[in-house]
Structures are given as structure tokens and as C-alpha cells.
Write a protein that holds these residues in place. Structure first.
Motif, short mmCIF file in Angstrom:
data_model
loop_
_atom_site.label_atom_id
_atom_site.label_comp_id
_atom_site.label_asym_id
_atom_site.label_seq_id
_atom_site.Cartn_x
_atom_site.Cartn_y
_atom_site.Cartn_z
N VAL A 108 0.84 -1.20 0.00
CA VAL A 108 0.00 0.00 0.00
C VAL A 108 0.87 1.25 0.00
N VAL A 125 -4.65 -0.22 -4.23
CA VAL A 125 -4.66 0.02 -2.79
C VAL A 125 -5.99 -0.42 -2.19
N GLN A 126 -7.09 -0.06 -2.83
CA GLN A 126 -8.41 -0.48 -2.33
C GLN A 126 -8.56 -1.99 -2.38
N GLU A 171 -6.68 -3.45 0.54
CA GLU A 171 -7.34 -3.21 1.83
C GLU A 171 -8.63 -3.99 1.98
#
Length: 299
Positions: A208, A231-232, A235
Motif C-alpha cells: 500500500v 490500494v483499495q 485493503e
């Protein structure tokens, strides 16, 4: 004598062990190590950009850098560092050298303007001021131009690179292995950015963090959207292959739309050269003989 010598050696070893293991000795050694670490921390903190600015610069360039720093905003170091990242950190380009070049351009072009305006004091001051202003911002312009060209190349390479990355991930490679494969098999600024992201991951940063750093180093909206999507996905736990596939499709659509937009702008861009360059020559060739004949008939 041999027994006495062996006894003395054994006693020395015992005393040495007791001295090393004694709490007082341990406390002294720990205190010395803590003091050394604190001294190193103070040195690191004090040696910021302002203290390290003269490292590797001759005294004259260091003074010019100081002048440019005084004439620039307080955030000039941060902004120049970001522009250098956008430009790919060209070889031998540093923040200090760019500031020194700004100071050198200020005085050099001001002197040239002063020489050009020696006819009168007013013109000398005007030329010197304009020349100094142009020389001061010339390194910024060159840096911006270099960064713009590099980002244009990244935008052009992004769809093909994402297709290759998607194929590698769907073929069974992990994301880091796919990035390494793409970085080593392709050339260009985008491959260099991927390799830098891979090296940062190998140095201990999380995926990230490296993706966010990649987004900060570019001005290409498509690459920033790609990094944000990954990144999403990291996560939220979304499979990386699916995200890459959707991002590759979206990049192809945006590339087609960008080509259509450029094609729509072409008639407007070609209008002014057509009016001021081609039409006058065409009028001279077509209407020139007729104008000459009319002029001769009226004589």
C-alpha cells in the motif's frame, strides 16, 4: 612456575568475566551506546536540507544556491523534490544543483541584459530585470518540460504494460513477481517506476505504501487511478487479477477516447496555419496572373 602462570591466567579470566558481567559495567556500556545513538540522532536531525545543501557544491555555487533559496518560497525544496520525482530524477540533478542553477541563471542573464541596455540607465535596468527573471525561472521551465515529456511517455506505455502485467498475474505469478517480470522485460520510464516500487517493497515497505508513493511520483491520472484501485483491492481483499483485468480494459477505453479527442481537435489546430500560411500562397498562385493581366489592361 608453570602452575603459578596457569593460576594467574585463570584468575585473570575469572576477573574479566566478572567485570564484563557486573551490573555497573553493563550500565556503563549501555549508557555509552545510548549516548552514541542520541548523538547520531542529533546529527541526523541537524543535517537537514539546509545543512546538507552545500555538500558536493563549490563555494561559488553554494552561495548562488543560498541566494536562490532566499528568493524562493519556503516550500521550494519540497516542490523541487517532487518535480525531480516527476521528471524521473535525472542523473546529476539534485535539489541543491537546481537551486544553484537558478542563482547562476539570475546573475548571468541579468548581466547579459545589463550589457544589452547600456544605451540608457532605464533600458539597462529593464533588460537586467527581465533577464534576471527569465534566468531565475529557466531551470524550473526545463525541469517542468522534462517531467511533462516523461509523463506523456508513461501515459502512452500504460495500456500495454497493464496488459502484460495482467497476463503475468493470470498465468500464476504473484503481483511482485509480475511487476519484476514486466520491469525487466520492458524499457522506459514506466518500467523504471515499477522497478523502483519493487525495490521499495523489498526494502520493507508495504504494498500500500509503495503504491501510494507511485501515485505521488506521477501526474498521469490513469496511473494514479490504477494505484488507487490496487490500494483499495489490497485493503478490501479483492483478487488482484480481477482488478488488473478491469483496469486494463478501462485503460484501453481511455486510450481510444484520448485518440478520438485528439482527432476532434485537429481541424481547429490546423485552421490557423491554413489561413495564414497556405491560403495566401494559394491566392498568389491562383489570382496572381489574373491581377497582373488586369493591371496591364488598365495601363
Amino acid at each position: 612456575m608453570l602452575a603459578i602462570g596457569l593460576s594467574a591466567l585463570a584468575a585473570g579470566i575469572v576477573l574479566a568475566v566478572l567485570g564484563v558481567a557486573s551490573p555497573r559495567t553493563m550500565r556503563r556500556r549501555l549508557a555509552a551506546k545510548v549516548a552514541a545513538l542520541e548523538a547520531y540522532g542529533r546529527t541526523t536531525v541537524s543535517s537537514g536540507p539546509e545543512d546538507q545543501a552545500t555538500d558536493g557544491l563549490p563555494p561559488l555555487l553554494a552561495r548562488l544556491r543560498a541566494v536562490a533559496t532566499v528568493l524562493s518560497p519556503s516550500t521550494v525544496t519540497t516542490s523541487l523534490a517532487r518535480r525531480l520525482d516527476v521528471a524521473g530524477n535525472p542523473a546529476s540533478w539534485t535539489v541543491e544543483k537546481v537551486l544553484a542553477a537558478k542563482g547562476l541563471g539570475l546573475f548571468a542573464t541579468a548581466a547579459v541584459g545589463l550589457l544589452l541596455g547600456l544605451s540608457s540607465p532605464v533600458s539597462a535596468l529593464g533588460f537586467a530585470g527581465l533577464g534576471g527573471l527569465a534566468g531565475f525561472f529557466l531551470p524550473d521551465l526545463l525541469l517542468y518540460n522534462t517531467g511533462g515529456k516523461r509523463q506523456a511517455v508513461i501515459r502512452k506505455e500504460l495500456p500495454d504494460t497493464l496488459d502484460m502485467l495482467t497476463v503475468c498475474v493470470e498465468a500464476g505469478l504473484g503481483f511482485d513477481a509480475a511487476v519484476a517480470q514486466v520491469g525487466h522485460e520492458t524499457k522506459g520510464p514506466l518500467a523504471a517506476e515499477f522497478l523502483r516500487m519493487l525495490h521499495e517493497t523489498q526494502l520493507g515497505q508495504s504494498r500500500v505504501e509503495t503504491l501510494r508513493a507511485l501515485a505521488d511520483r506521477t501526474t498521469v491520472a490513469e496511473l494514479r487511478a490504477f494505484a488507487s484501485a490496487l490500494v483499495q483491492a489490497a485493503e478490501l481483499g479483492v483478487p488482484t487479477g480481477r482488478v488488473l483485468r478491469e483496469q486494463a480494459k478501462e485503460m484501453r477505453v481511455k486510450q481510444r477516447q484520448l485518440a478520438e479527442e485528439k482527432a476532434q481537435k485537429l481541424p481547429v489546430k490546423i485552421l490557423f496555419p491554413l489561413m495564414f500560411c497556405i491560403f495566401p500562397a494559394l491566392f498568389v498562385v491562383v489570382l496572381g496572373p489574373a491581377a497582373i493581366s488586369m493591371f496591364q489592361s488598365f495601363q
